[in-house]
Design an enzyme around this catalytic site. Structure first.
Site, PDB file in Angstrom:
ATOM      1  N   THR A 146      11.680  -7.023  16.233  1.00  0.00           N
ATOM      2  CA  THR A 146      12.974  -6.562  16.718  1.00  0.00           C
ATOM      3  C   THR A 146      13.317  -8.073  16.887  1.00  0.00           C
ATOM      4  O   THR A 146      14.623  -8.571  16.912  1.00  0.00           O
ATOM      5  CB  THR A 146      12.608  -5.657  18.422  1.00  0.00           C
ATOM      6  OG1 THR A 146      12.073  -6.560  19.265  1.00  0.00           O
ATOM      7  CG2 THR A 146      12.602  -4.210  18.094  1.00  0.00           C
TER       8      THR A 146
ATOM      9  N   HIS B 204      23.786   0.150  11.177  1.00  0.00           N
ATOM     10  CA  HIS B 204      25.333   0.889  11.441  1.00  0.00           C
ATOM     11  C   HIS B 204      25.995   0.409  12.282  1.00  0.00           C
ATOM     12  O   HIS B 204      25.461  -0.247  13.501  1.00  0.00           O
ATOM     13  CB  HIS B 204      25.396   2.457  11.758  1.00  0.00           C
ATOM     14  CG  HIS B 204      24.187   2.483  10.417  1.00  0.00           C
ATOM     15  ND1 HIS B 204      25.122   3.076   8.750  1.00  0.00           N
ATOM     16  CD2 HIS B 204      23.414   3.587   9.893  1.00  0.00           C
ATOM     17  CE1 HIS B 204      24.127   4.081   8.283  1.00  0.00           C
ATOM     18  NE2 HIS B 204      23.490   3.730   9.095  1.00  0.00           N
TER      19      HIS B 204
ATOM     20  N   ASN C 237       0.810  -1.360   0.227  1.00  0.00           N
ATOM     21  CA  ASN C 237      -0.031   0.318  -0.067  1.00  0.00           C
ATOM     22  C   ASN C 237       0.864   1.448  -0.243  1.00  0.00           C
ATOM     23  O   ASN C 237       2.253   1.425  -0.311  1.00  0.00           O
ATOM     24  CB  ASN C 237      -0.915   0.060   1.007  1.00  0.00           C
ATOM     25  CG  ASN C 237      -2.139   0.896   1.356  1.00  0.00           C
ATOM     26  OD1 ASN C 237      -2.362   1.704   0.216  1.00  0.00           O
ATOM     27  ND2 ASN C 237      -3.515   0.037   1.569  1.00  0.00           N
TER      28      ASN C 237
ATOM     29  N   GLY D 176      -0.210  -1.647   9.464  1.00  0.00           N
ATOM     30  CA  GLY D 176       0.173  -0.341   8.779  1.00  0.00           C
ATOM     31  C   GLY D 176       0.950   0.392  10.061  1.00  0.00           C
ATOM     32  O   GLY D 176       1.482   0.027  11.028  1.00  0.00           O
TER      33      GLY D 176
END
Length: 188
Positions: free
Chosen positions: A163, A114, A84, A140
């Site tokens: 995570t 990083h 979407n 969303g």
């Protein structure tokens, strides 16, 4: 010795300012500009742009503009994948998406990372792949962090930050995303 592009894809530290990577990102941005600004609707031309931008996609890849990615060639999709509006895929490492996967508005997939060391971070970046199984729905404004695997048949609730890996047939929600229940079990 590996090129910076090979190091990037392998998940090693790499120099993102490498001329080949800069050229690849510029090509992607030019294609995205055409998709997001010039076409903005899924037309025959937009489908041609998508095939060039994401050459490793199965049948029926559908992306609602605007869409953003780094390279495009590191996105591998099965069939019937739907993004979407306002989705972001930072694809320095490979992003593998199964078939019949739906991304709600504002979903962000980040392979880019990083080094934690500040001095090293000034000169190199790194990336870890993301894998999403078949038959998933990503709600969303979900963020999927580097190195994550989401199993088959999962639903990730809106606004979640993933995570850690999510096993098959799980409903996961929250920040950080936690598994609420298995989807193939009846509610108690």
């Amino acid at each position: 010795m590996n090129t910076e592009k090979e190091k990037m894809i392998a998940g090693e530290n790499y120099f993102s300012g490498d001329p080949i990577l800069v050229k690849d990102r510029r090509k992607s941005k030019n294609l995205l500009h055409r998709l997001n600004v010039t076409e903005y609707r899924i037309t025959k031309k937009a489908r041609e742009i998508l095939k060039e931008l994401i050459p490793n996609a199965g049948a029926n890849l559908y992306i609602e503009p605007p869409f953003f990615c780094d390279y495009g060639y590191n996105i591998i999709c099965g069939e019937n994948v739907y993004f979407n509006v306002n989705c972001v895929v930072l694809d320095a490492a490979q992003v593998t998406i199964g078939s019949n996967v739906f991304f709600a508005p504002g979903v962000q997939l980040y392979t880019a990372s990083h080094p934690l060391d500040a001095e090293l971070r000034k000169t190199v970046a790194n990336a870890m792949p993301i894998k999403i199984g078949n038959d998933c729905w990503i709600g969303g404004n979900t963020v999927i962090c580097p190195g994550i695997t989401i199993g088959n048949g999962c639903v990730i609730g809106a606004g979640s930050v993933v995570t850690k890996d999510i096993p098959d047939n799980s409903l996961a929600v929250g920040n950080p995303a936690n598994i609420i229940r298995k989807l193939n079990e009846s509610q108690k």
